[in-house]
Design an enzyme around this catalytic site. Structure first.
Site, PDB file in Angstrom:
ATOM      1  N   ASN A  58      22.085  24.397  37.344  1.00 31.00           N
ATOM      2  CA  ASN A  58      20.617  24.484  37.404  1.00 31.00           C
ATOM      3  C   ASN A  58      19.986  23.101  37.327  1.00 31.00           C
ATOM      4  OD1 ASN A  58      21.544  24.570  34.702  1.00 31.00           O
ATOM      5  ND2 ASN A  58      19.669  25.516  33.977  1.00 31.00           N
ATOM      6  N   GLU A  60      16.266  21.589  36.710  1.00 37.29           N
ATOM      7  CA  GLU A  60      14.900  21.947  36.311  1.00 37.29           C
ATOM      8  C   GLU A  60      13.909  20.851  36.696  1.00 37.29           C
ATOM      9  OE1 GLU A  60      15.128  23.104  32.191  1.00 37.29           O
ATOM     10  OE2 GLU A  60      16.222  24.940  32.716  1.00 37.29           O
ATOM     11  N   ASN A  61      12.633  21.204  36.602  1.00 39.23           N
ATOM     12  CA  ASN A  61      11.575  20.270  36.968  1.00 39.23           C
ATOM     13  C   ASN A  61      10.340  20.572  36.135  1.00 39.23           C
ATOM     14  OD1 ASN A  61       9.161  19.349  38.850  1.00 39.23           O
ATOM     15  ND2 ASN A  61      11.002  18.302  39.542  1.00 39.23           N
ATOM     16  N   ALA A  62       9.566  19.523  35.837  1.00 40.33           N
ATOM     17  CA  ALA A  62       8.347  19.709  35.038  1.00 40.33           C
ATOM     18  C   ALA A  62       7.407  20.714  35.703  1.00 40.33           C
ATOM     19  CB  ALA A  62       7.648  18.364  34.843  1.00 40.33           C
ATOM     20  N   CYS A  69      18.230  27.529  40.333  1.00 45.49           N
ATOM     21  CA  CYS A  69      19.339  28.074  39.545  1.00 45.49           C
ATOM     22  C   CYS A  69      20.670  27.474  40.005  1.00 45.49           C
ATOM     23  CB  CYS A  69      19.419  29.581  39.717  1.00 45.49           C
ATOM     24  SG  CYS A  69      18.026  30.485  39.039  1.00 45.49           S
ATOM     25  N   GLU A  71      23.400  29.089  40.757  1.00 50.77           N
ATOM     26  CA  GLU A  71      24.013  29.855  41.852  1.00 50.77           C
ATOM     27  C   GLU A  71      23.488  29.385  43.202  1.00 50.77           C
ATOM     28  OE1 GLU A  71      22.636  30.892  39.087  1.00 50.77           O
ATOM     29  OE2 GLU A  71      23.370  32.864  38.454  1.00 50.77           O
ATOM     30  N   CYS A 112      18.540  34.897  43.203  1.00 48.76           N
ATOM     31  CA  CYS A 112      19.930  34.500  43.494  1.00 48.76           C
ATOM     32  C   CYS A 112      20.710  35.683  44.056  1.00 48.76           C
ATOM     33  CB  CYS A 112      20.620  33.962  42.243  1.00 48.76           C
ATOM     34  SG  CYS A 112      20.028  32.321  41.771  1.00 48.76           S
TER      35      CYS A 112
HETATM   36  N1  THU Z   1      19.247  30.034  35.534  1.00 52.95           N
HETATM   37  C1  THU Z   1      20.298  29.881  36.403  1.00 52.95           C
HETATM   38  O1  THU Z   1      20.717  28.759  36.701  1.00 52.95           O
HETATM   39  N2  THU Z   1      20.872  31.001  36.905  1.00 52.95           N
HETATM   40  C2  THU Z   1      20.446  32.273  36.659  1.00 52.95           C
HETATM   41  O2  THU Z   1      20.963  33.222  37.219  1.00 52.95           O
HETATM   42  C3  THU Z   1      19.348  32.501  35.720  1.00 52.95           C
HETATM   43  C4  THU Z   1      18.713  31.296  35.137  1.00 52.95           C
HETATM   44  C5  THU Z   1      18.623  28.835  34.994  1.00 52.95           C
HETATM   45  C6  THU Z   1      17.197  28.621  35.404  1.00 52.95           C
HETATM   46  C7  THU Z   1      16.690  27.759  34.285  1.00 52.95           C
HETATM   47  O3  THU Z   1      17.004  26.397  34.591  1.00 52.95           O
HETATM   48  C8  THU Z   1      17.515  28.175  33.085  1.00 52.95           C
HETATM   49  O4  THU Z   1      18.619  28.912  33.597  1.00 52.95           O
HETATM   50  C9  THU Z   1      16.780  29.013  32.082  1.00 52.95           C
HETATM   51  O5  THU Z   1      16.232  30.117  32.656  1.00 52.95           O
END
Ligand code: THU
Length: 154
Positions: A58, A60-62, A69, A71, A112
């Site tokens: 994963n 993330e970003n501000a 995600c 996946e 996903c």
């Molecule tokens: N996240 C995933 O990478 N895969 C998932 O199937 C569900 C959630 C990530 C998104 C976010 O960066 C963090 O988990 C918390 O939700």
């Protein structure tokens, strides 16, 4: 008549060498996660038909929706680098906010799952999915087991 999903529950020791290697790669991918907001580090790994493996995690970003995600990061990286290679298998795991591997498996979110449905349609091949947690691993032979009656145009 009743339609039912089939989800295999296994211990890590029961996995084949190939499945085990893919899970190990997903665990490794958790350490590449960029998750400064949730501190939930998700790792994914993909096995392609040609034997190549790809990692995703994963990002993330501000501006929250701009992140992605693990996946989809893995599937899109595979699509960008090997557009003609079918996805054979996908493993997913995560580390919690304490940095520990999760006890129970994490399951892919809705978007996903939709991308995985399209991946199967695109390559006309089911994707084996391994969801790893320390207590157990869930295994399905296709995303259809996690997302029955899914939307598809084709
Ligand atoms: N996240 C995933 O990478 N895969 C998932 O199937 C569900 C959630 C990530 C998104 C976010 O960066 C963090 O988990 C918390 O939700």
């Amino acid at each position: 008549m009743t339609l039912k999903s089939e989800i295999q529950v296994a211990q890590l020791s029961e996995l084949s060498d190939s499945d085990r290697q893919l899970v190990d790669l997903a665990i490794e991918a958790t350490s590449r996660s960029y998750a400064p907001y949730s501190h939930f580090c998700v790792g994914a790994s993909i096995l392609l038909e040609n034997g190549v493996t790809i990692m995703g995690c994963n990002q993330e970003n501000a501006a929250f929706p701009a992140g992605i995600c693990a996946e989809r990061s893995a599937i899109f990286a595979a699509g960008a680098q090997y557009p003609d290679q079918a996805v054979v298998a996908l493993a997913i795991t995560a580390r919690n906010t304490k940095g520990e591997l999760i006890d129970e498996p994490a399951s892919p979110c809705g978007p996903c799952r939709q991308v995985l449905i399209e991946t199967e349609t695109r390559f006309k091949r089911p994707v084996r999915i391994l969801l790893y947690g320390k207590n157990r691993t869930f295994i399905v032979d296709s995303i259809k087991q996690l997302m029955p009656l899914s939307f598809t145009e084709f």
